[in-house]
Every structure is written in C-alpha cells, then in structure tokens.
Motif scaffolding. Structure first.
Motif, PDB file in Angstrom:
ATOM      1  N   ARG A 130       0.830  -1.200   0.000  1.00 31.42           N
ATOM      2  CA  ARG A 130       0.000   0.000   0.000  1.00 31.42           C
ATOM      3  C   ARG A 130       0.867   1.254   0.000  1.00 31.42           C
ATOM      4  NH1 ARG A 130      -5.715   0.835   1.596  1.00 31.42           N
ATOM      5  NH2 ARG A 130      -5.681  -1.426   1.540  1.00 31.42           N
ATOM      6  N   ASN A 131       0.883   1.912  -1.125  1.00 25.97           N
ATOM      7  CA  ASN A 131       1.548   3.199  -1.289  1.00 25.97           C
ATOM      8  C   ASN A 131       0.738   3.941  -2.345  1.00 25.97           C
ATOM      9  OD1 ASN A 131       3.263   5.269  -2.456  1.00 25.97           O
ATOM     10  ND2 ASN A 131       4.969   4.350  -1.345  1.00 25.97           N
ATOM     11  N   TYR A 132      -0.135   4.826  -1.894  1.00 29.52           N
ATOM     12  CA  TYR A 132      -1.132   5.400  -2.786  1.00 29.52           C
ATOM     13  C   TYR A 132      -0.520   6.055  -4.025  1.00 29.52           C
ATOM     14  CZ  TYR A 132      -4.363   4.629   1.096  1.00 29.52           C
ATOM     15  OH  TYR A 132      -5.110   4.060   2.089  1.00 29.52           O
ATOM     16  N   GLY A 133       0.592   6.739  -3.852  1.00 25.11           N
ATOM     17  CA  GLY A 133       1.230   7.399  -4.984  1.00 25.11           C
ATOM     18  C   GLY A 133       1.660   6.417  -6.054  1.00 25.11           C
ATOM     19  N   TRP A 134       2.387   5.367  -5.643  1.00 23.34           N
ATOM     20  CA  TRP A 134       2.852   4.373  -6.600  1.00 23.34           C
ATOM     21  C   TRP A 134       1.726   3.469  -7.079  1.00 23.34           C
ATOM     22  CZ3 TRP A 134       6.878   5.367  -9.205  1.00 23.34           C
ATOM     23  CH2 TRP A 134       7.932   6.093  -8.631  1.00 23.34           C
ATOM     24  N   ASN A 135       0.736   3.227  -6.215  1.00 23.52           N
ATOM     25  CA  ASN A 135      -0.420   2.442  -6.642  1.00 23.52           C
ATOM     26  C   ASN A 135      -1.155   3.135  -7.787  1.00 23.52           C
ATOM     27  OD1 ASN A 135      -1.248   1.574  -3.185  1.00 23.52           O
ATOM     28  ND2 ASN A 135       0.208   0.602  -4.592  1.00 23.52           N
ATOM     29  N   ILE A 136      -1.305   4.448  -7.677  1.00 25.79           N
ATOM     30  CA  ILE A 136      -2.019   5.165  -8.740  1.00 25.79           C
ATOM     31  C   ILE A 136      -1.189   5.210 -10.023  1.00 25.79           C
ATOM     32  CG2 ILE A 136      -1.297   7.555  -8.275  1.00 25.79           C
ATOM     33  CD1 ILE A 136      -4.248   8.346  -8.600  1.00 25.79           C
ATOM     34  N   VAL A 137       0.132   5.272  -9.884  1.00 24.93           N
ATOM     35  CA  VAL A 137       1.003   5.212 -11.062  1.00 24.93           C
ATOM     36  C   VAL A 137       0.793   3.886 -11.801  1.00 24.93           C
ATOM     37  CG1 VAL A 137       3.408   5.003 -11.823  1.00 24.93           C
ATOM     38  CG2 VAL A 137       2.752   6.825 -10.246  1.00 24.93           C
ATOM     39  N   THR A 138       0.737   2.780 -11.047  1.00 23.19           N
ATOM     40  CA  THR A 138       0.513   1.470 -11.662  1.00 23.19           C
ATOM     41  C   THR A 138      -0.807   1.426 -12.407  1.00 23.19           C
ATOM     42  OG1 THR A 138       1.818   0.353  -9.961  1.00 23.19           O
ATOM     43  CG2 THR A 138       0.279  -1.001 -11.204  1.00 23.19           C
ATOM     44  N   GLU A 139      -1.859   1.967 -11.799  1.00 26.04           N
ATOM     45  CA  GLU A 139      -3.169   1.961 -12.456  1.00 26.04           C
ATOM     46  C   GLU A 139      -3.185   2.862 -13.695  1.00 26.04           C
ATOM     47  OE1 GLU A 139      -5.970   0.243 -12.051  1.00 26.04           O
ATOM     48  OE2 GLU A 139      -5.069  -0.978 -10.472  1.00 26.04           O
TER      49      GLU A 139
END
Length: 240
Positions: A130-139
C-alpha cells in the motif's frame, strides 16, 4: 444515438463482465470452491474471457464497459458529454448487479470463508504494497496500455465481430505483466461498483470495504485513459 439502448447494452455487458470476472476471483479465493488456489494466471485468463463475453453481448453500444474507455471516446470526440454520462451510469449499475449475482452464486462459500480480505478481493482490488502514490502510477500505466491499444486497433478498422478478441488477449497480457502491484482494476466501474455492492450486501463476516483505497482504482484509470486518448492523436495513425 439512442441513449436508452446504450444504457441497456452497457448495463448488460458490464454485468456480464463482473459476473465472470468476479466469479473467477471467487472461485480462486474462497474456501472450499472447486477452483480454490487456482492461481494468478487463472484469474488473468478469467478476466480476459470475461471482457470477451461482456464486449460481445454489448455490441449495440460498442462494448465500452469502462469509464476510462468512455472518457477517451469523449476526448476523441466520438461521443457527447451526455452520452458519456449515460455510458458511465450504465457501467456502474451493471457492475453492481454483476457483483450481487456473484455473491448469490457463491453465497455458501462466502459464509464459510474466514478471511474478510478474501471476501473483499472478490469484489474489488487492493494493493500488494500500500503506497497510494505508486499504486495510482501502476493503475495509470495499466489503463494507458489498455486504452491506447484499443484505440490503435479501432482506428485500424478491426472488424466489429473480432473486436472482443484482441481486447480479451490484451486484458490477459496486462494482468500477467502489470497486475501484480494493485490487481489491475484498469476500470473504475469494475472496482467501485462491486465495492458498493460489498458495502450493502449482508455478507457474513465481511469486514471493511476499504474506502480509503477506493479512489485509486477510479482516479488512476481515468487519468490513464485520458492520457492514452491525448497521445493517440499524435502517435497513432487514423484510418479515414
């Protein structure tokens, strides 16, 4: 443009998408199913074939089934803003209905499953780290690939009856290559609609719907789809 027909077609197609896509996750994740522990590739293939089925039955509306695809079509000028709202509303309603049907099919297994996270995973995605910044990059990246390639073969005038086949293989490829970090929602309706269903369904021991993460698989795909549309104008040849 018949907005009523578009709504019904997108609703049916998205419901089919979630029935088969959510269904394969349930089969792999829930205790005592025949497919328990079937693995990531089983899920990837299941989602790819779910997209094939969903696109096939929603031919009347073009089988968008995804607000990220619809926002790209809006940016490209292929649909109006009102039509965009109809597409998204239908996709959301269809996703909720599909998730309820998955729950009905696996009701006994939801009751037997002791892990709330496994139950939520049937309905919505969650990050491995869980790392919102990198999670959104992946999406963003995963959805960009989806929408950019879809635009490419659409502009290449792929025959309509074959349109669902390349999308299905594309979704399998994205899942196998980019799905590990976040579970590759790449579709706001696919994640948010079933998450809403998880919140209101009387699922035994279901736990939290993880609303703190819910914005990632909505915002990320919308950004990715928008970038794909904008770059396609410069990078992809358009066949008249």
């Amino acid at each position: 443009m018949n907005l009523g027909l578009i709504f019904l077609s997108e609703l049916v197609g998205t419901a089919m998408l979630i029935i088969l896509g959510g269904g394969v996750v349930a089969n792999v994740a829930l205790t005592k199913t025949k497919g328990f522990n079937g693995g990531t590739l089983m899920v990837n293939f299941g989602w790819g074939l779910a997209v094939f089925a969903g696109v096939t039955v929603s031919y009347s509306s073009g089988g968008q089934l995804n607000p990220a695809v619809s926002i790209a079509q809006l940016i490209l000028g292929n649909i109006t803003f009102v039509a965009f709202l109809v597409y998204v509303a239908a996709q959301m309603v269809g996703a909720i209905i599909g998730a309820v049907i998955v729950w009905l099919a696996y009701k006994n297994h939801f009751d037997e499953e002791p892990d709330p996270a496994a139950k939520l995973g049937v309905f919505s995605t969650g990050p491995a780290i869980r790392n919102y910044g990198w999670n959104i990059v992946t999406e963003i990246i995963g959805t960009f690939v989806l929408v950019f390639v879809v635009i490419a073969f659409t502009n290449g005038q792929t025959p309509a009856e074959l349109g669902a086949i390349p999308v299905a293989f594309l979704v399998i490829a994205i899942g196998a290559s980019l799905g590990g970090p976040t579970g590759y929602a790449i579709n706001p309706a696919r994640d948010l609609g079933p998450r809403i269903a998880h919140a209101f369904l009387p699922i035994k021991g279901k736990g939290s719907s993880d609303w703190s993460y819910a914005w990632v698989p909505v915002v990320g795909p919308l950004i990715g789809g928008s970038i794909a549309a904008l770059l396609s104008l410069a990078l992809l040849p358009v066949v008249a």
